[in-house]
Design a protein around this motif. Structure first.
Motif, PDB file in Angstrom:
ATOM      1  N   SER A  28       0.858  -1.190   0.000  1.00 52.93           N
ATOM      2  CA  SER A  28       0.000   0.000   0.000  1.00 52.93           C
ATOM      3  C   SER A  28       0.893   1.238   0.000  1.00 52.93           C
ATOM      4  CB  SER A  28      -0.933   0.022   1.215  1.00 52.93           C
ATOM      5  OG  SER A  28      -0.183   0.074   2.420  1.00 52.93           O
ATOM      6  N   LEU A  29       0.379   2.337  -0.528  1.00 48.27           N
ATOM      7  CA  LEU A  29       1.136   3.579  -0.624  1.00 48.27           C
ATOM      8  C   LEU A  29       0.454   4.680   0.168  1.00 48.27           C
ATOM      9  CD1 LEU A  29       2.097   3.788  -4.419  1.00 48.27           C
ATOM     10  CD2 LEU A  29       3.582   3.193  -2.497  1.00 48.27           C
ATOM     11  N   GLY A  86       7.614   2.438  -1.883  1.00 50.32           N
ATOM     12  CA  GLY A  86       7.359   2.970  -0.544  1.00 50.32           C
ATOM     13  C   GLY A  86       8.606   3.366   0.205  1.00 50.32           C
ATOM     14  N   GLN A  87       9.746   3.453  -0.492  1.00 49.41           N
ATOM     15  CA  GLN A  87      11.020   3.743   0.162  1.00 49.41           C
ATOM     16  C   GLN A  87      11.499   5.172  -0.048  1.00 49.41           C
ATOM     17  OE1 GLN A  87      13.989   0.405   0.077  1.00 49.41           O
ATOM     18  NE2 GLN A  87      12.610  -0.434  -1.452  1.00 49.41           N
ATOM     19  N   ALA A 146      -0.878   8.538   0.843  1.00 49.43           N
ATOM     20  CA  ALA A 146      -1.646   9.442  -0.021  1.00 49.43           C
ATOM     21  C   ALA A 146      -0.721  10.340  -0.824  1.00 49.43           C
ATOM     22  CB  ALA A 146      -2.602  10.279   0.824  1.00 49.43           C
ATOM     23  N   VAL A 147       0.358  10.812  -0.198  1.00 48.41           N
ATOM     24  CA  VAL A 147       1.268  11.723  -0.899  1.00 48.41           C
ATOM     25  C   VAL A 147       2.005  11.000  -2.020  1.00 48.41           C
ATOM     26  CG1 VAL A 147       3.234  11.420   0.677  1.00 48.41           C
ATOM     27  CG2 VAL A 147       2.978  13.565  -0.565  1.00 48.41           C
ATOM     28  N   ALA A 148       2.346   9.730  -1.821  1.00 49.04           N
ATOM     29  CA  ALA A 148       2.985   8.951  -2.884  1.00 49.04           C
ATOM     30  C   ALA A 148       2.039   8.787  -4.070  1.00 49.04           C
ATOM     31  CB  ALA A 148       3.426   7.601  -2.352  1.00 49.04           C
ATOM     32  N   ARG A 149       0.799   8.518  -3.792  1.00 47.33           N
ATOM     33  CA  ARG A 149      -0.184   8.368  -4.871  1.00 47.33           C
ATOM     34  C   ARG A 149      -0.369   9.685  -5.627  1.00 47.33           C
ATOM     35  NH1 ARG A 149      -2.894   5.553  -0.722  1.00 47.33           N
ATOM     36  NH2 ARG A 149      -4.395   7.270  -0.502  1.00 47.33           N
TER      37      ARG A 149
END
Length: 203
Positions: free
Chosen positions: A67-68, A94-95, A70-73
């Motif tokens: 899962s990611l 996610g890193q 919200a800011v990554a999405r």
């Protein structure tokens, strides 16, 4: 087919260099065009006036996270942030630090940014030293293009690059490198950074 997006220094010394090459790779599978890609850290050594490739190190972003945030999405969906394949995979893993992701989103409110490298495909240490780079830790990103203008191009406005470097500092970068010499503790310029803007973060 391989499309080279950019080629920038990961580091350059008198007799050795690192050149980072983000690229897209197109292939045919079951009659369809499949797009992939990577970033390759190309190492070179100098003998006299000649440079030769001594090794190549493709990016290894790792698997996508379950899962990611919200800011990554938001970064992945933002059309103002142009990411090469390895950097897309970095975000999906996610890193990448939330500080980096948030900074890119803030900069994208003003600029259309062409990112060259985030985490994978970059030397583990600051080139020529034993100091760990912020990139492999997901705490930095490099920009090779601003509003469609390559940082390395002599035709690109120095004021555009300066304003982008200053904006990078305002959104939280404590270590901003680029081709323009600016006053302030956060800024630096050297031969390695004449072709891109580096933004590093403490966390």
């Amino acid at each position: 087919m391989v499309e080279v997006i950019d080629a920038q220094y990961g580091g350059i010394l008198s007799s050795s260099a690192s050149v980072l090459v983000p690229c897209r790779v197109y292939s045919i599978s079951d009659g369809r065009v499949v797009t992939g890609g990577t970033t390759v850290d190309v190492r070179l050594s100098r003998s006299g006036d000649n440079w030769r490739v001594t090794s190549t190190h493709p990016a290894n972003p790792g698997p996508a996270a379950a899962s990611l945030s919200a800011v990554a999405r938001q970064v992945l969906a933002n059309k103002q942030i142009l990411l090469p394949p390895a950097s897309i995979a970095d975000v999906r893993s996610g890193q990448v630090s939330e500080s980096v992701l948030t900074a890119m989103l803030e900069l994208a409110k003003t600029y259309r940014i062409g990112v060259s490298v985030i985490r994978s495909g970059h030397p583990l240490n600051v080139f020529g030293t034993d100091r760990p780079s912020d990139h492999p830790r997901g705490r930095a990103f490099d920009t090779w293009q601003i509003d469609g203008h390559a940082v390395v191009s002599p035709d690109t406005s120095r004021s555009l690059i300066s304003s982008y470097m200053k904006a990078s500092e305002r959104v939280g970068s404590h270590n901003v490198g680029g081709p323009v010499v600016l006053s302030g503790a956060a800024f630096f310029s050297d031969q390695t950074h004449h072709d891109h803007v580096h933004a590093g973060f403490r966390s």
